[in-house]
Motif scaffolding. Structure first.
Motif, PDB file in Angstrom:
ATOM      1  N   PHE A  28       5.215 -44.575 -15.099  1.00 13.87           N
ATOM      2  CA  PHE A  28       3.986 -45.153 -15.646  1.00 13.87           C
ATOM      3  C   PHE A  28       2.843 -44.937 -14.662  1.00 13.87           C
ATOM      4  O   PHE A  28       3.050 -45.031 -13.459  1.00 13.87           O
ATOM      5  CB  PHE A  28       4.169 -46.653 -15.911  1.00 13.87           C
ATOM      6  N   LYS A  29       1.658 -44.677 -15.181  1.00 12.55           N
ATOM      7  CA  LYS A  29       0.456 -44.548 -14.357  1.00 12.55           C
ATOM      8  C   LYS A  29      -0.537 -45.622 -14.790  1.00 12.55           C
ATOM      9  O   LYS A  29      -0.775 -45.819 -15.968  1.00 12.55           O
ATOM     10  CB  LYS A  29      -0.165 -43.163 -14.545  1.00 12.55           C
ATOM     11  N   GLY A  30      -1.077 -46.334 -13.808  1.00 11.29           N
ATOM     12  CA  GLY A  30      -2.097 -47.337 -14.104  1.00 11.29           C
ATOM     13  C   GLY A  30      -1.573 -48.558 -14.845  1.00 11.29           C
ATOM     14  O   GLY A  30      -2.182 -49.014 -15.809  1.00 11.29           O
ATOM     15  N   TYR A  31      -0.476 -49.123 -14.367  1.00  9.91           N
ATOM     16  CA  TYR A  31       0.111 -50.316 -14.994  1.00  9.91           C
ATOM     17  C   TYR A  31      -0.717 -51.542 -14.615  1.00  9.91           C
ATOM     18  O   TYR A  31      -0.916 -51.840 -13.451  1.00  9.91           O
ATOM     19  CB  TYR A  31       1.562 -50.479 -14.533  1.00  9.91           C
ATOM     20  N   ARG A  32      -1.189 -52.259 -15.652  1.00 12.31           N
ATOM     21  CA  ARG A  32      -2.017 -53.429 -15.411  1.00 12.31           C
ATOM     22  C   ARG A  32      -1.484 -54.630 -16.186  1.00 12.31           C
ATOM     23  O   ARG A  32      -1.145 -54.514 -17.353  1.00 12.31           O
ATOM     24  CB  ARG A  32      -3.450 -53.138 -15.820  1.00 12.31           C
ATOM     25  N   THR A  33      -1.455 -55.767 -15.496  1.00 16.89           N
ATOM     26  CA  THR A  33      -1.057 -57.026 -16.115  1.00 16.89           C
ATOM     27  C   THR A  33      -2.043 -58.095 -15.661  1.00 16.89           C
ATOM     28  O   THR A  33      -2.894 -57.843 -14.801  1.00 16.89           O
ATOM     29  CB  THR A  33       0.359 -57.463 -15.669  1.00 16.89           C
ATOM     30  N   ARG A  34      -1.857 -59.294 -16.171  1.00 11.16           N
ATOM     31  CA  ARG A  34      -2.709 -60.397 -15.712  1.00 11.16           C
ATOM     32  C   ARG A  34      -2.374 -60.778 -14.274  1.00 11.16           C
ATOM     33  O   ARG A  34      -3.133 -61.466 -13.612  1.00 11.16           O
ATOM     34  CB  ARG A  34      -2.574 -61.600 -16.638  1.00 11.16           C
ATOM     35  N   PHE A  35      -1.220 -60.332 -13.782  1.00  7.09           N
ATOM     36  CA  PHE A  35      -0.785 -60.656 -12.422  1.00  7.09           C
ATOM     37  C   PHE A  35      -1.361 -59.705 -11.380  1.00  7.09           C
ATOM     38  O   PHE A  35      -1.493 -60.053 -10.223  1.00  7.09           O
ATOM     39  CB  PHE A  35       0.744 -60.626 -12.331  1.00  7.09           C
ATOM     40  N   GLY A  36      -1.631 -58.477 -11.788  1.00  9.99           N
ATOM     41  CA  GLY A  36      -2.119 -57.468 -10.866  1.00  9.99           C
ATOM     42  C   GLY A  36      -1.916 -56.091 -11.461  1.00  9.99           C
ATOM     43  O   GLY A  36      -1.565 -55.961 -12.631  1.00  9.99           O
ATOM     44  N   GLU A  37      -2.149 -55.086 -10.651  1.00  5.03           N
ATOM     45  CA  GLU A  37      -2.015 -53.718 -11.133  1.00  5.03           C
ATOM     46  C   GLU A  37      -1.200 -52.892 -10.151  1.00  5.03           C
ATOM     47  O   GLU A  37      -1.116 -53.202  -8.967  1.00  5.03           O
ATOM     48  CB  GLU A  37      -3.380 -53.089 -11.352  1.00  5.03           C
ATOM     49  N   ILE A  38      -0.593 -51.839 -10.694  1.00  7.15           N
ATOM     50  CA  ILE A  38       0.179 -50.902  -9.889  1.00  7.15           C
ATOM     51  C   ILE A  38      -0.317 -49.512 -10.246  1.00  7.15           C
ATOM     52  O   ILE A  38      -0.325 -49.131 -11.421  1.00  7.15           O
ATOM     53  CB  ILE A  38       1.691 -51.044 -10.175  1.00  7.15           C
ATOM     54  N   ASP A  39      -0.724 -48.763  -9.237  1.00  3.90           N
ATOM     55  CA  ASP A  39      -1.299 -47.443  -9.484  1.00  3.90           C
ATOM     56  C   ASP A  39      -0.298 -46.482 -10.106  1.00  3.90           C
ATOM     57  O   ASP A  39      -0.598 -45.836 -11.105  1.00  3.90           O
ATOM     58  CB  ASP A  39      -1.853 -46.843  -8.182  1.00  3.90           C
ATOM     59  N   LEU A  40       0.874 -46.376  -9.502  1.00  7.57           N
ATOM     60  CA  LEU A  40       1.901 -45.459 -10.002  1.00  7.57           C
ATOM     61  C   LEU A  40       3.268 -46.134  -9.969  1.00  7.57           C
ATOM     62  O   LEU A  40       3.585 -46.848  -9.015  1.00  7.57           O
ATOM     63  CB  LEU A  40       1.981 -44.204  -9.124  1.00  7.57           C
ATOM     64  N   ILE A  41       4.050 -45.882 -10.993  1.00  8.20           N
ATOM     65  CA  ILE A  41       5.453 -46.269 -10.988  1.00  8.20           C
ATOM     66  C   ILE A  41       6.228 -44.973 -11.172  1.00  8.20           C
ATOM     67  O   ILE A  41       6.031 -44.252 -12.156  1.00  8.20           O
ATOM     68  CB  ILE A  41       5.782 -47.289 -12.096  1.00  8.20           C
ATOM     69  N   MET A  42       7.054 -44.655 -10.178  1.00 11.93           N
ATOM     70  CA  MET A  42       7.800 -43.391 -10.151  1.00 11.93           C
ATOM     71  C   MET A  42       9.280 -43.705  -9.919  1.00 11.93           C
ATOM     72  O   MET A  42       9.617 -44.798  -9.484  1.00 11.93           O
ATOM     73  CB  MET A  42       7.270 -42.495  -9.027  1.00 11.93           C
ATOM     74  N   GLN A  43      10.132 -42.725 -10.172  1.00 15.12           N
ATOM     75  CA  GLN A  43      11.553 -42.943  -9.916  1.00 15.12           C
ATOM     76  C   GLN A  43      12.242 -41.651  -9.512  1.00 15.12           C
ATOM     77  O   GLN A  43      11.765 -40.558  -9.792  1.00 15.12           O
ATOM     78  CB  GLN A  43      12.246 -43.525 -11.142  1.00 15.12           C
ATOM     79  N   ASN A  44      13.347 -41.823  -8.810  1.00 13.76           N
ATOM     80  CA  ASN A  44      14.292 -40.742  -8.581  1.00 13.76           C
ATOM     81  C   ASN A  44      15.660 -41.306  -8.912  1.00 13.76           C
ATOM     82  O   ASN A  44      15.757 -42.353  -9.551  1.00 13.76           O
ATOM     83  CB  ASN A  44      14.178 -40.161  -7.165  1.00 13.76           C
ATOM     84  N   GLU A  45      16.710 -40.655  -8.474  1.00  9.70           N
ATOM     85  CA  GLU A  45      18.050 -41.117  -8.849  1.00  9.70           C
ATOM     86  C   GLU A  45      18.423 -42.457  -8.210  1.00  9.70           C
ATOM     87  O   GLU A  45      19.324 -43.141  -8.671  1.00  9.70           O
ATOM     88  CB  GLU A  45      19.114 -40.058  -8.513  1.00  9.70           C
ATOM     89  N   LYS A  46      17.712 -42.864  -7.166  1.00  7.64           N
ATOM     90  CA  LYS A  46      18.057 -44.080  -6.436  1.00  7.64           C
ATOM     91  C   LYS A  46      17.008 -45.189  -6.523  1.00  7.64           C
ATOM     92  O   LYS A  46      17.348 -46.364  -6.580  1.00  7.64           O
ATOM     93  CB  LYS A  46      18.297 -43.707  -4.964  1.00  7.64           C
ATOM     94  N   TYR A  47      15.736 -44.821  -6.502  1.00  2.00           N
ATOM     95  CA  TYR A  47      14.659 -45.811  -6.372  1.00  2.00           C
ATOM     96  C   TYR A  47      13.705 -45.837  -7.555  1.00  2.00           C
ATOM     97  O   TYR A  47      13.426 -44.811  -8.178  1.00  2.00           O
ATOM     98  CB  TYR A  47      13.822 -45.527  -5.120  1.00  2.00           C
ATOM     99  N   LEU A  48      13.163 -47.015  -7.810  1.00  2.00           N
ATOM    100  CA  LEU A  48      12.024 -47.208  -8.692  1.00  2.00           C
ATOM    101  C   LEU A  48      10.872 -47.588  -7.770  1.00  2.00           C
ATOM    102  O   LEU A  48      10.890 -48.662  -7.155  1.00  2.00           O
ATOM    103  CB  LEU A  48      12.289 -48.320  -9.707  1.00  2.00           C
ATOM    104  N   LEU A  49       9.910 -46.690  -7.642  1.00  2.00           N
ATOM    105  CA  LEU A  49       8.803 -46.898  -6.713  1.00  2.00           C
ATOM    106  C   LEU A  49       7.620 -47.561  -7.398  1.00  2.00           C
ATOM    107  O   LEU A  49       7.194 -47.129  -8.469  1.00  2.00           O
ATOM    108  CB  LEU A  49       8.309 -45.551  -6.167  1.00  2.00           C
ATOM    109  N   PHE A  50       7.097 -48.587  -6.763  1.00  2.00           N
ATOM    110  CA  PHE A  50       5.832 -49.198  -7.148  1.00  2.00           C
ATOM    111  C   PHE A  50       4.853 -48.760  -6.060  1.00  2.00           C
ATOM    112  O   PHE A  50       4.984 -49.163  -4.899  1.00  2.00           O
ATOM    113  CB  PHE A  50       5.965 -50.718  -7.218  1.00  2.00           C
ATOM    114  N   VAL A  51       3.906 -47.920  -6.431  1.00  2.00           N
ATOM    115  CA  VAL A  51       3.067 -47.239  -5.443  1.00  2.00           C
ATOM    116  C   VAL A  51       1.620 -47.704  -5.514  1.00  2.00           C
ATOM    117  O   VAL A  51       0.988 -47.665  -6.574  1.00  2.00           O
ATOM    118  CB  VAL A  51       3.119 -45.704  -5.649  1.00  2.00           C
ATOM    119  N   GLU A  52       1.103 -48.099  -4.380  1.00  2.00           N
ATOM    120  CA  GLU A  52      -0.317 -48.409  -4.227  1.00  2.00           C
ATOM    121  C   GLU A  52      -0.961 -47.218  -3.530  1.00  2.00           C
ATOM    122  O   GLU A  52      -0.497 -46.772  -2.474  1.00  2.00           O
ATOM    123  CB  GLU A  52      -0.510 -49.678  -3.398  1.00  2.00           C
ATOM    124  N   VAL A  53      -2.025 -46.688  -4.124  1.00  2.00           N
ATOM    125  CA  VAL A  53      -2.723 -45.526  -3.569  1.00  2.00           C
ATOM    126  C   VAL A  53      -4.073 -45.986  -3.025  1.00  2.00           C
ATOM    127  O   VAL A  53      -4.829 -46.663  -3.726  1.00  2.00           O
ATOM    128  CB  VAL A  53      -2.934 -44.430  -4.637  1.00  2.00           C
TER     129      VAL A  53
END
Length: 129
Positions: free
Chosen positions: A37-62
Motif C-alpha cells: 500500500f502507498k499513502g495509507y491514512r487513518t484517523r490515527f496517523g499515516e504511513i507513507d509506504l507499506i511493503m513486504q518480502n517473504e519475512k517482513y511487513l514494512l511500515f515505512v516513513e519517508v
C-alpha cells in the motif's frame, strides 16, 4: 509571511515529499520488496509506504530534505510521529492479519540540485523504532 507564500511553500513541500516517496518506493522494489500500500491514512496517523518480502511487513516513513545542514531527515521522526505511525500500523494489522513480522523503517532522502537528472542520496534505516 503572507498566506499566498505559505500556500506555495506547502505545495512545494508536498511535491518534494511525493517525489521522495516515489524514490523510496523504487529503491525498496529494487531490493526485492513488494508493494502492499502507498499513502495509507487513518484517523490515527499515516504511513507513507507499506511493503513486504517473504519475512517482513514494512511500515515505512519517508523523509525528504534538500540537505542535512540543519538536521538529519531521520531526526524529524520523533516520538510523537513514531506513536502515530505505530497506531496506524496496529489498525492496519487489526484489519488485515498477517503472519509476516512487522517492522518500522525510515528512509531518508536528500535531493540532488536537479531532481530530474541526478540520483538522490538514500539512507535506509531498518528497524528504526
Amino acid at each position: 509571511m503572507n498566506k499566498t507564500m505559505n500556500t506555495q511553500k506547502s505545495a512545494i513541500s508536498r511535491s518534494l515529499g511525493l517525489w521522495g516517496e516515489q524514490r523510496a518506493h523504487e529503491y525498496l522494489m529494487k531490493k526485492g520488496y513488494a508493494t502492499v500500500f502507498k499513502g495509507y491514512r487513518t484517523r490515527f496517523g499515516e504511513i507513507d509506504l507499506i511493503m513486504q518480502n517473504e519475512k517482513y511487513l514494512l511500515f515505512v516513513e519517508v523523509k525528504t530534505r534538500k540537505n542535512s545542514d540543519f538536521a538529519y531527515a531521520r531526526e524529524y521522526v520523533g516520538k510523537a510521529k513514531q506513536a502515530k505511525i505505530i497506531k496506524a500500523a496496529k489498525y492496519w494489522l487489526m484489519t488485515r492479519p498477517t503472519k509476516l513480522q512487522p517492522r518500522f523503517d525510515v528512509i531518508e532522502i536528500y535531493t540532488p540540485q536537479n531532481t530530474k537528472a541526478a540520483i538522490p542520496e538514500i539512507t535506509h534505516i531498518e528497524n528504526a523504532f
